[in-house]
Design a protein around this motif. Structure first.
Motif, mmCIF file in Angstrom:
data_model
loop_
_atom_site.group_PDB
_atom_site.id
_atom_site.type_symbol
_atom_site.label_atom_id
_atom_site.label_comp_id
_atom_site.label_asym_id
_atom_site.label_seq_id
_atom_site.Cartn_x
_atom_site.Cartn_y
_atom_site.Cartn_z
ATOM 1 N N ASP A 20 -4.412 18.014 -1.661
ATOM 2 C CA ASP A 20 -3.551 17.303 -0.708
ATOM 3 C C ASP A 20 -3.832 15.806 -0.660
ATOM 4 O O ASP A 20 -3.613 15.153 0.358
ATOM 5 N N LEU A 21 -4.324 15.240 -1.762
ATOM 6 C CA LEU A 21 -4.530 13.792 -1.806
ATOM 7 C C LEU A 21 -3.173 13.091 -1.807
ATOM 8 O O LEU A 21 -2.177 13.653 -2.290
ATOM 9 N N PRO A 22 -3.091 11.887 -1.257
ATOM 10 C CA PRO A 22 -1.783 11.225 -1.122
ATOM 11 C C PRO A 22 -1.012 11.111 -2.427
ATOM 12 O O PRO A 22 0.221 11.216 -2.434
ATOM 13 N N TRP A 23 -1.706 10.885 -3.532
ATOM 14 C CA TRP A 23 -1.013 10.717 -4.814
ATOM 15 C C TRP A 23 -0.582 12.045 -5.420
ATOM 16 O O TRP A 23 0.067 12.073 -6.456
ATOM 17 N N HIS A 24 -0.937 13.164 -4.772
ATOM 18 C CA HIS A 24 -0.435 14.467 -5.202
ATOM 19 C C HIS A 24 0.989 14.692 -4.702
ATOM 20 O O HIS A 24 1.687 15.570 -5.207
ATOM 21 N N GLN A 25 1.396 13.932 -3.708
ATOM 22 C CA GLN A 25 2.751 14.063 -3.169
ATOM 23 C C GLN A 25 3.703 13.223 -4.025
ATOM 24 O O GLN A 25 3.416 12.070 -4.330
ATOM 25 N N ASP A 26 4.839 13.811 -4.413
ATOM 26 C CA ASP A 26 5.815 13.085 -5.238
ATOM 27 C C ASP A 26 5.089 12.438 -6.428
ATOM 28 O O ASP A 26 5.061 11.221 -6.566
ATOM 29 N N GLN A 41 -14.042 2.802 -10.200
ATOM 30 C CA GLN A 41 -15.243 2.279 -9.547
ATOM 31 C C GLN A 41 -15.133 2.256 -8.021
ATOM 32 O O GLN A 41 -15.827 1.485 -7.345
ATOM 33 N N THR A 42 -14.244 3.088 -7.474
ATOM 34 C CA THR A 42 -14.073 3.151 -6.019
ATOM 35 C C THR A 42 -13.875 4.604 -5.610
ATOM 36 O O THR A 42 -13.128 5.335 -6.258
ATOM 37 N N GLN A 43 -14.505 5.038 -4.531
ATOM 38 C CA GLN A 43 -14.448 6.430 -4.123
ATOM 39 C C GLN A 43 -13.148 6.764 -3.406
ATOM 40 O O GLN A 43 -12.492 5.902 -2.806
ATOM 41 N N VAL A 44 -12.797 8.057 -3.457
ATOM 42 C CA VAL A 44 -11.532 8.534 -2.909
ATOM 43 C C VAL A 44 -11.385 8.167 -1.432
ATOM 44 O O VAL A 44 -10.329 7.695 -1.002
ATOM 45 N N ALA A 45 -12.428 8.393 -0.639
ATOM 46 C CA ALA A 45 -12.328 8.135 0.797
ATOM 47 C C ALA A 45 -11.998 6.677 1.086
ATOM 48 O O ALA A 45 -11.271 6.366 2.042
ATOM 49 N N THR A 46 -12.527 5.772 0.275
ATOM 50 C CA THR A 46 -12.233 4.348 0.439
ATOM 51 C C THR A 46 -10.809 4.034 0.020
ATOM 52 O O THR A 46 -10.107 3.239 0.653
ATOM 53 N N VAL A 47 -10.358 4.680 -1.042
ATOM 54 C CA VAL A 47 -9.050 4.362 -1.624
ATOM 55 C C VAL A 47 -7.886 4.823 -0.754
ATOM 56 O O VAL A 47 -6.856 4.131 -0.656
ATOM 57 N N ILE A 48 -8.014 5.968 -0.105
ATOM 58 C CA ILE A 48 -6.860 6.591 0.570
ATOM 59 C C ILE A 48 -6.107 5.633 1.498
ATOM 60 O O ILE A 48 -4.888 5.468 1.362
ATOM 61 N N PRO A 49 -6.750 4.950 2.464
ATOM 62 C CA PRO A 49 -5.963 4.065 3.341
ATOM 63 C C PRO A 49 -5.349 2.883 2.592
ATOM 64 O O PRO A 49 -4.238 2.454 2.919
ATOM 65 N N TRP A 76 -4.853 -5.701 -1.608
ATOM 66 C CA TRP A 76 -6.020 -5.256 -2.372
ATOM 67 C C TRP A 76 -7.313 -5.750 -1.739
ATOM 68 O O TRP A 76 -8.393 -5.273 -2.081
ATOM 69 N N SER A 77 -7.204 -6.683 -0.825
ATOM 70 C CA SER A 77 -8.381 -7.316 -0.249
ATOM 71 C C SER A 77 -9.317 -6.283 0.362
ATOM 72 O O SER A 77 -8.924 -5.506 1.240
ATOM 73 N N GLY A 78 -10.571 -6.261 -0.104
ATOM 74 C CA GLY A 78 -11.552 -5.303 0.353
ATOM 75 C C GLY A 78 -11.859 -4.225 -0.668
ATOM 76 O O GLY A 78 -12.911 -3.596 -0.614
ATOM 77 N N LEU A 79 -10.958 -4.012 -1.633
ATOM 78 C CA LEU A 79 -11.201 -3.016 -2.673
ATOM 79 C C LEU A 79 -12.109 -3.551 -3.784
ATOM 80 O O LEU A 79 -12.731 -2.787 -4.508
ATOM 81 N N GLY A 80 -12.149 -4.874 -3.926
ATOM 82 C CA GLY A 80 -13.000 -5.477 -4.951
ATOM 83 C C GLY A 80 -12.423 -5.354 -6.354
ATOM 84 O O GLY A 80 -11.366 -4.761 -6.558
ATOM 85 N N TYR A 81 -13.150 -5.928 -7.324
ATOM 86 C CA TYR A 81 -12.698 -5.922 -8.730
ATOM 87 C C TYR A 81 -11.224 -6.343 -8.804
ATOM 88 O O TYR A 81 -10.352 -5.589 -9.224
ATOM 89 N N TYR A 82 -10.974 -7.575 -8.377
ATOM 90 C CA TYR A 82 -9.600 -8.031 -8.158
ATOM 91 C C TYR A 82 -8.792 -8.196 -9.444
ATOM 92 O O TYR A 82 -7.565 -8.292 -9.400
ATOM 93 N N ALA A 83 -9.461 -8.201 -10.589
ATOM 94 C CA ALA A 83 -8.713 -8.222 -11.847
ATOM 95 C C ALA A 83 -7.818 -6.989 -11.938
ATOM 96 O O ALA A 83 -6.764 -7.018 -12.581
ATOM 97 N N ARG A 84 -8.220 -5.903 -11.281
ATOM 98 C CA ARG A 84 -7.389 -4.695 -11.281
ATOM 99 C C ARG A 84 -6.030 -4.981 -10.641
ATOM 100 O O ARG A 84 -4.991 -4.516 -11.141
ATOM 101 N N ALA A 188 -16.920 14.954 -8.450
ATOM 102 C CA ALA A 188 -16.992 14.247 -7.169
ATOM 103 C C ALA A 188 -17.613 15.092 -6.068
ATOM 104 O O ALA A 188 -18.307 14.562 -5.188
ATOM 105 N N LEU A 189 -17.384 16.419 -6.101
ATOM 106 C CA LEU A 189 -17.775 17.275 -4.988
ATOM 107 C C LEU A 189 -19.009 18.129 -5.260
ATOM 108 O O LEU A 189 -19.747 18.457 -4.329
#
Length: 354
Positions: A20-26, A41-49, A76-84, A188-189
């Motif tokens: 049920d991760l957000p990117w699983h929808q549509d 280089q970023t964990q799921v819990a951080t990425v979701i919001p 993107w501010s706060g996610l880091g690695y801004y080249a992404r 991950a788990l």
């Protein structure tokens, strides 16, 4: 072995995986692609919001391609690695220009997009198009390195090539979309970096690292290298209207393209900062008031940041500089700012100077 590996993994995923991760929808190629780039280089819990806010603002590839770069960077501010983030928009523009806004279902064409490597391209093919394509992100590397007891650091070409061989070998022909999510979830788990839960791992019986009680040896660690230490003054220049001066970073390098604070040579003493601002920026300032410094760590060095507040008598001197802008703090926070700069501008111990 390949079928046994995949079958055991899929049975575990059916009961314990993340469905049920957000990117699983549509699950479109665009949504999968954005999630894959954010998850680097970023964990799921951080990425979701961040992902949810990003999708709300940029619901499709065209909206991302057309958006002002400051808007993209601010999300993107706060996610880091801004080249992404910069590569994300470059790739969006290319998809719109070359493919009419539809991501190609082709490994080579996907890999040709900025910021998209072999594993990300494969994830798009598997997750969005259900094509058989092997992935090898950090979680998968860890699972395969332990299962097959592959020695060495995965950043080394020979080690990486061996892991790719195993990734290709184990990827099934059916339910590829679920398999790729399953092996990422397992890493991950369950097959975590420290203290893996081997007692609940569906692959434990065939895992060489588990059999030898050598889980901590795999994957091998990156050779340690001392990070250099750097120091800089970051000046918070405030004019009579309560605005602060921001400076856009160069397009490449650390915090590329983001708005930051002007920096001055750490060789200056605090009593010299006002003169330095006049010499380098043409601004007449009052005496500097140093604030508490802190250290920010990048991937390849530590930066000691020493902030200082200065009042500016006349803001007009920088009006003709494209890389400088005056902004009220609330306005600045809507721009693409590095996380440390955002924290500096919202710190409660920084009252207005004038």
């Amino acid at each position: 072995m390949s079928e046994t590996f995949a079958a055991r993994l899929m049975r575990w995923y059916n009961r314990h995986g993340r469905h049920d991760l957000p990117w699983h929808q549509d699950r479109t190629a665009y949504r999968v692609w954005v999630s894959e780039i954010m998850l680097q280089q970023t964990q799921v819990a951080t990425v979701i919001p961040y992902y949810q806010a990003f999708m709300s603002r940029f619901p499709d590839v065209a909206s991302l391609a057309e958006a002002p770069v400051d808007d993209v960077l601010s999300h993107w501010s706060g996610l880091g690695y801004y080249a992404r983030a910069r590569n994300l928009q470059k790739a969006a523009k290319q998809v719109v220009a070359d493919y009419g806004g539809a991501f190609p279902a082709d490994q080579d064409k996907l890999e040709a997009l900025p910021g998209v490597g072999r594993s990300t391209a494969a994830a798009i093919l598997a997750q969005a198009y259900d094509q058989r394509a092997a992935i090898l992100d950090g979680n998968v590397k860890r699972v395969l390195a332990r299962y097959h007891a592959v020695p060495g650091w995965p950043g080394q070409t020979a080690v990486l090539n061996r892991l790719w061989q195993y990734a290709e070998k184990h990827t099934p022909k059916q339910r590829v979309r679920d398999y790729t999510q399953a092996i990422m979830d397992l890493g991950a788990l369950v097959c975590t970096r420290s203290r893996p839960d081997c007692g609940h791992c569906p692959l434990a019986d065939g895992c060489l690292a588990n059999a030898r009680n050598e889980q901590a040896l795999y994957p091998g660690s990156k050779p340690k290298k001392a990070k250099p230490e750097k120091t800089t003054w970051m000046v918070i220049l405030e004019d009579r209207k309560g605005r602060v001066l921001l400076q856009r970073r160069p397009p490449s390098g650390i915090w590329g393209g983001l708005w930051s604070l002007p920096e001055l040579d750490p060789a200056y003493g605090s009593e010299e900062l006002a003169q330095a601002c006049e010499d380098e920026l043409g601004l007449s300032c009052g005496q500097a008031r140093p604030l508490g410094g802190f250290r920010h760590t990048f991937s390849h060095y530590h930066l000691h940041i020493q902030p200082a507040l200065l009042a500016v008598a006349d803001a007009a001197a920088v009006a003709d500089r494209d890389d400088l802008r005056w902004s009220h703090r609330d306005e600045a926070l809507s721009l693409g700012l590095p996380a440390p700069i955002r924290s500096l501008l919202t710190a409660p111990e920084q009252p207005a100077l004038l």
